[in-house]
Design a protein around this motif. Structure first.
Motif, PDB file in Angstrom:
ATOM      1  N   ILE A   8     -40.640  14.658  -7.102  1.00  0.00           N
ATOM      2  CA  ILE A   8     -40.793  14.873  -5.660  1.00  0.00           C
ATOM      3  C   ILE A   8     -40.794  16.362  -5.339  1.00  0.00           C
ATOM      4  O   ILE A   8     -41.620  16.858  -4.561  1.00  0.00           O
ATOM      5  N   LEU A   9     -39.866  17.102  -5.925  1.00  0.00           N
ATOM      6  CA  LEU A   9     -39.748  18.538  -5.638  1.00  0.00           C
ATOM      7  C   LEU A   9     -40.968  19.314  -6.116  1.00  0.00           C
ATOM      8  O   LEU A   9     -41.441  20.230  -5.423  1.00  0.00           O
ATOM      9  N   LEU A  10     -41.500  18.957  -7.272  1.00  0.00           N
ATOM     10  CA  LEU A  10     -42.700  19.633  -7.771  1.00  0.00           C
ATOM     11  C   LEU A  10     -43.897  19.379  -6.857  1.00  0.00           C
ATOM     12  O   LEU A  10     -44.696  20.281  -6.588  1.00  0.00           O
ATOM     13  N   ARG A  11     -44.020  18.153  -6.385  1.00  0.00           N
ATOM     14  CA  ARG A  11     -45.118  17.822  -5.472  1.00  0.00           C
ATOM     15  C   ARG A  11     -44.985  18.587  -4.162  1.00  0.00           C
ATOM     16  O   ARG A  11     -45.958  19.127  -3.633  1.00  0.00           O
ATOM     17  N   LEU A  12     -43.772  18.659  -3.657  1.00  0.00           N
ATOM     18  CA  LEU A  12     -43.522  19.343  -2.391  1.00  0.00           C
ATOM     19  C   LEU A  12     -43.736  20.849  -2.535  1.00  0.00           C
ATOM     20  O   LEU A  12     -44.215  21.511  -1.611  1.00  0.00           O
ATOM     21  N   ARG A  13     -43.416  21.395  -3.703  1.00  0.00           N
ATOM     22  CA  ARG A  13     -43.537  22.837  -3.927  1.00  0.00           C
ATOM     23  C   ARG A  13     -44.978  23.326  -3.817  1.00  0.00           C
ATOM     24  O   ARG A  13     -45.223  24.506  -3.539  1.00  0.00           O
ATOM     25  N   GLU A  14     -45.942  22.440  -4.020  1.00  0.00           N
ATOM     26  CA  GLU A  14     -47.352  22.827  -3.971  1.00  0.00           C
ATOM     27  C   GLU A  14     -47.884  22.967  -2.553  1.00  0.00           C
ATOM     28  O   GLU A  14     -48.993  23.425  -2.343  1.00  0.00           O
ATOM     29  N   GLU A  15     -47.091  22.572  -1.556  1.00  0.00           N
ATOM     30  CA  GLU A  15     -47.542  22.634  -0.169  1.00  0.00           C
ATOM     31  C   GLU A  15     -47.241  23.999   0.447  1.00  0.00           C
ATOM     32  O   GLU A  15     -46.511  24.815  -0.121  1.00  0.00           O
ATOM     33  N   GLU A  16     -47.796  24.212   1.619  1.00  0.00           N
ATOM     34  CA  GLU A  16     -47.469  25.418   2.379  1.00  0.00           C
ATOM     35  C   GLU A  16     -46.090  25.219   2.998  1.00  0.00           C
ATOM     36  O   GLU A  16     -45.882  24.280   3.772  1.00  0.00           O
ATOM     37  N   LEU A  17     -45.145  26.084   2.652  1.00  0.00           N
ATOM     38  CA  LEU A  17     -43.755  25.892   3.047  1.00  0.00           C
ATOM     39  C   LEU A  17     -43.188  27.162   3.668  1.00  0.00           C
ATOM     40  O   LEU A  17     -43.701  28.259   3.442  1.00  0.00           O
ATOM     41  N   SER A  18     -42.096  27.001   4.400  1.00  0.00           N
ATOM     42  CA  SER A  18     -41.367  28.170   4.881  1.00  0.00           C
ATOM     43  C   SER A  18     -40.665  28.829   3.695  1.00  0.00           C
ATOM     44  O   SER A  18     -40.416  28.183   2.661  1.00  0.00           O
ATOM     45  N   ALA A  19     -40.337  30.097   3.829  1.00  0.00           N
ATOM     46  CA  ALA A  19     -39.660  30.815   2.738  1.00  0.00           C
ATOM     47  C   ALA A  19     -38.322  30.158   2.415  1.00  0.00           C
ATOM     48  O   ALA A  19     -37.945  30.025   1.244  1.00  0.00           O
ATOM     49  N   GLU A  20     -37.607  29.712   3.432  1.00  0.00           N
ATOM     50  CA  GLU A  20     -36.300  29.082   3.226  1.00  0.00           C
ATOM     51  C   GLU A  20     -36.435  27.771   2.457  1.00  0.00           C
ATOM     52  O   GLU A  20     -35.690  27.515   1.502  1.00  0.00           O
ATOM     53  N   ARG A  21     -37.402  26.936   2.858  1.00  0.00           N
ATOM     54  CA  ARG A  21     -37.592  25.655   2.179  1.00  0.00           C
ATOM     55  C   ARG A  21     -38.021  25.866   0.727  1.00  0.00           C
ATOM     56  O   ARG A  21     -37.607  25.125  -0.173  1.00  0.00           O
ATOM     57  N   ARG A  22     -38.821  26.886   0.479  1.00  0.00           N
ATOM     58  CA  ARG A  22     -39.267  27.159  -0.900  1.00  0.00           C
ATOM     59  C   ARG A  22     -38.067  27.505  -1.790  1.00  0.00           C
ATOM     60  O   ARG A  22     -38.007  27.076  -2.949  1.00  0.00           O
ATOM     61  N   ILE A  23     -37.104  28.257  -1.260  1.00  0.00           N
ATOM     62  CA  ILE A  23     -35.910  28.594  -2.043  1.00  0.00           C
ATOM     63  C   ILE A  23     -35.047  27.356  -2.243  1.00  0.00           C
ATOM     64  O   ILE A  23     -34.508  27.124  -3.332  1.00  0.00           O
ATOM     65  N   GLU A  24     -34.906  26.533  -1.202  1.00  0.00           N
ATOM     66  CA  GLU A  24     -34.112  25.299  -1.331  1.00  0.00           C
ATOM     67  C   GLU A  24     -34.688  24.385  -2.403  1.00  0.00           C
ATOM     68  O   GLU A  24     -33.948  23.772  -3.188  1.00  0.00           O
ATOM     69  N   ILE A  25     -35.998  24.304  -2.451  1.00  0.00           N
ATOM     70  CA  ILE A  25     -36.645  23.489  -3.474  1.00  0.00           C
ATOM     71  C   ILE A  25     -36.367  24.073  -4.854  1.00  0.00           C
ATOM     72  O   ILE A  25     -36.063  23.341  -5.811  1.00  0.00           O
ATOM     73  N   ALA A  26     -36.447  25.390  -4.974  1.00  0.00           N
ATOM     74  CA  ALA A  26     -36.184  26.038  -6.265  1.00  0.00           C
ATOM     75  C   ALA A  26     -34.748  25.786  -6.720  1.00  0.00           C
ATOM     76  O   ALA A  26     -34.498  25.531  -7.903  1.00  0.00           O
ATOM     77  N   ILE A  27     -33.791  25.852  -5.797  1.00  0.00           N
ATOM     78  CA  ILE A  27     -32.389  25.606  -6.141  1.00  0.00           C
ATOM     79  C   ILE A  27     -32.223  24.216  -6.731  1.00  0.00           C
ATOM     80  O   ILE A  27     -31.602  24.025  -7.790  1.00  0.00           O
ATOM     81  N   ASN A  28     -32.791  23.230  -6.071  1.00  0.00           N
ATOM     82  CA  ASN A  28     -32.593  21.849  -6.514  1.00  0.00           C
ATOM     83  C   ASN A  28     -33.437  21.499  -7.735  1.00  0.00           C
ATOM     84  O   ASN A  28     -33.022  20.668  -8.547  1.00  0.00           O
ATOM     85  N   LEU A  29     -34.588  22.140  -7.874  1.00  0.00           N
ATOM     86  CA  LEU A  29     -35.358  21.967  -9.108  1.00  0.00           C
ATOM     87  C   LEU A  29     -34.593  22.539 -10.292  1.00  0.00           C
ATOM     88  O   LEU A  29     -34.504  21.910 -11.362  1.00  0.00           O
ATOM     89  N   CYS A  30     -34.042  23.727 -10.109  1.00  0.00           N
ATOM     90  CA  CYS A  30     -33.274  24.372 -11.169  1.00  0.00           C
ATOM     91  C   CYS A  30     -32.090  23.496 -11.565  1.00  0.00           C
ATOM     92  O   CYS A  30     -31.822  23.291 -12.758  1.00  0.00           O
ATOM     93  N   ARG A  31     -31.383  22.950 -10.579  1.00  0.00           N
ATOM     94  CA  ARG A  31     -30.231  22.089 -10.862  1.00  0.00           C
ATOM     95  C   ARG A  31     -30.648  20.817 -11.600  1.00  0.00           C
ATOM     96  O   ARG A  31     -29.990  20.392 -12.558  1.00  0.00           O
TER      97      ARG A  31
END
Length: 427
Positions: free
Chosen positions: A138-161
């Motif tokens: 889910i996170l990888l799919r969402l990461r490919e979209e146009e996102l706010s800077a904050e949401r992009r970091i939140e996705i990276a945090i949870n992907l990393c975890r």
């Protein structure tokens, strides 16, 4: 279609439903050519023009902008709020169901921000339920979209975890470094410090201890400069983890206590419960002679976990740690019960924590002379560790498994486990 195209299409559709021509809709405030340009997506109407057209078409402004009525928008936001509340309260299955139902709502399709919020919430619920592969997808799919800077970091945090929990450490590092090492990276803020903490954990599990010590100091400096509770907790907690991994037990406890002091004042009950248990664990490892006090504190902390919204993996980890303390103080029946319960909450394979639970059970059964049960649990360590990539954690568990196999008289199994430990350590 762009947002402008969709707005124009909705205006055109409602105008035709009302039996109006472009000229009739335009008169007297607008020109019919301007209405034509809006309907064809060649002009973006101002907020004032949109409000005027909504009045003339006798429809809601919300529908022209989002494709849903104000009532539908309210229903979606209410459903999203319930899903978030379920997740915050630890009702992971309920949260996952609510987020999934929301995504099936056709009215959500044109609401990009709300749909992204829903998908991100579903990823968090999936992650909390222990389905790490599902959360990653889910996170990888969402990461490919146009996102706010904050949401992009939140996705990276949870992907990393999620990658780290799956022992996919190279991918965990790449996800975080992609943002933190970028030339255009913004100045440190709370989210970036949290991302740094996730990266630091991946460094440690991968065995990059020198890099981890250096980066821990960098994070502490960033958090001290920011002075925010969130950054101070994240940086000090990860500094504690780093100190523990590099053999500085007393330093580890000191950093953990500093993080806990801030968390108690500013944190949510779930975060406090997780950190309290981990702090007890730090003290237990620093001063193993105080095992009885640690066991009693862990029992109290476990009750706190049950009363807050900790995830399935969090609760499983607490149970296994409690089992270790109980085993060290001779409470073997309780240790077995808690280790088995914790293991039952984890995937049957591909879980480092599950391997540690089986190893503990194998040692307990071996100590009381139940050799066959001991061998079965030690053999299960292989099923949990074999699918995982090499890491320091896996190396340590393989090595402990080899020692246990030797004690149980399984020389061939011990040799294989020693070899796997060496391979995980890169030797």
């Amino acid at each position: 279609m762009t947002t402008t195209d969709l707005v124009g299409l909705r205006i055109k559709t409602v105008r035709r439903q009302r039996g109006l021509s472009q000229a009739q809709l335009a008169h007297p405030e607008l020109s019919d050519s301007y209405v034509s340009l809006i309907e064809s997506g060649k002009r973006t109407p101002t907020p004032a023009v949109l409000e005027l057209l909504a009045q003339k078409l006798d429809c809601s402004l919300s529908y022209l902008i989002n494709g849903v009525t104000a009532e539908q928008m309210e229903d979606i936001e209410l459903a999203l709020g319930y899903a978030r509340l379920a997740l915050e309260n630890g009702e992971v299955a309920e949260a996952r169901t609510r987020y999934t139902e929301l995504l099936a709502n056709n009215n959500l399709t044109g609401l990009t921000a709300l749909r992204q919020d829903t998908e991100f919430g579903l990823a968090l619920a999936t992650q909390a339920g222990g389905d790490l592969d599902g959360a990653i997808a889910i996170l990888l799919r969402l990461r490919e979209e146009e996102l706010s800077a904050e949401r992009r970091i939140e996705i990276a945090i949870n992907l990393c975890r999620s990658y780290r929990e799956s022992e996919r450490l190279t991918e965990a590092v790449e996800v975080a470094e992609r943002i933190l090492n970028a030339s255009a990276r913004p100045a440190w803020n709370d989210l970036l410090v949290e991302l740094g903490g996730s990266l630091l954990a991946a460094y440690m599990e991968r065995g990059d201890l020198l890099r981890a010590r250096q980066f821990a100091a960098e994070l502490l400096n960033a958090a001290d400069a920011l002075g925010t509770p969130r950054s101070l907790v994240a940086a000090n907690w990860m500094a504690s983890n780093t100190a523990a991994s590099t053999g500085h037990a007393a330093e580890s406890v000191s950093f953990a206590e500093r993080a806990m002091a801030v968390q108690l004042e500013h944190g949510q009950p779930r975060s406090v419960a997780i950190m309290r248990m981990a702090l007890i664990q730090r003290r237990f490892k620093a001063w193993p002679s105080e095992a009885a006090a640690a066991r009693d504190a862990m029992r109290q902390a476990f009750v706190e976990h049950e009363q807050t919204s900790t995830s399935t993996i969090d609760r499983a980890r607490v149970l296994v740690e409690l089992a270790v303390a109980e085993a060290m103080t001779g409470e073997l029946d309780e240790a077995v019960e808690h280790a088995k319960t914790g293991k039952s909450m984890l995937p049957q394979s591909g879980s480092a924590l599950g391997a540690e639970a089986d190893l503990l059970l194998g040692r307990i059964y071996g100590a009381v002379g139940r050799a066959e049960e001991a061998r079965q649990h030690v053999a299960s360590v292989h099923d949990s560790l074999a699918p995982l990539p090499d890491s320091r954690r896996s190396a340590a568990t393989w090595y402990a498994t080899a020692e246990t196999m030797e004690q149980l008289g399984d020389s061939d199994g011990a040799v294989d486990a020693y070899q796997r430990a060496l391979a995980c350590a890169g030797l």
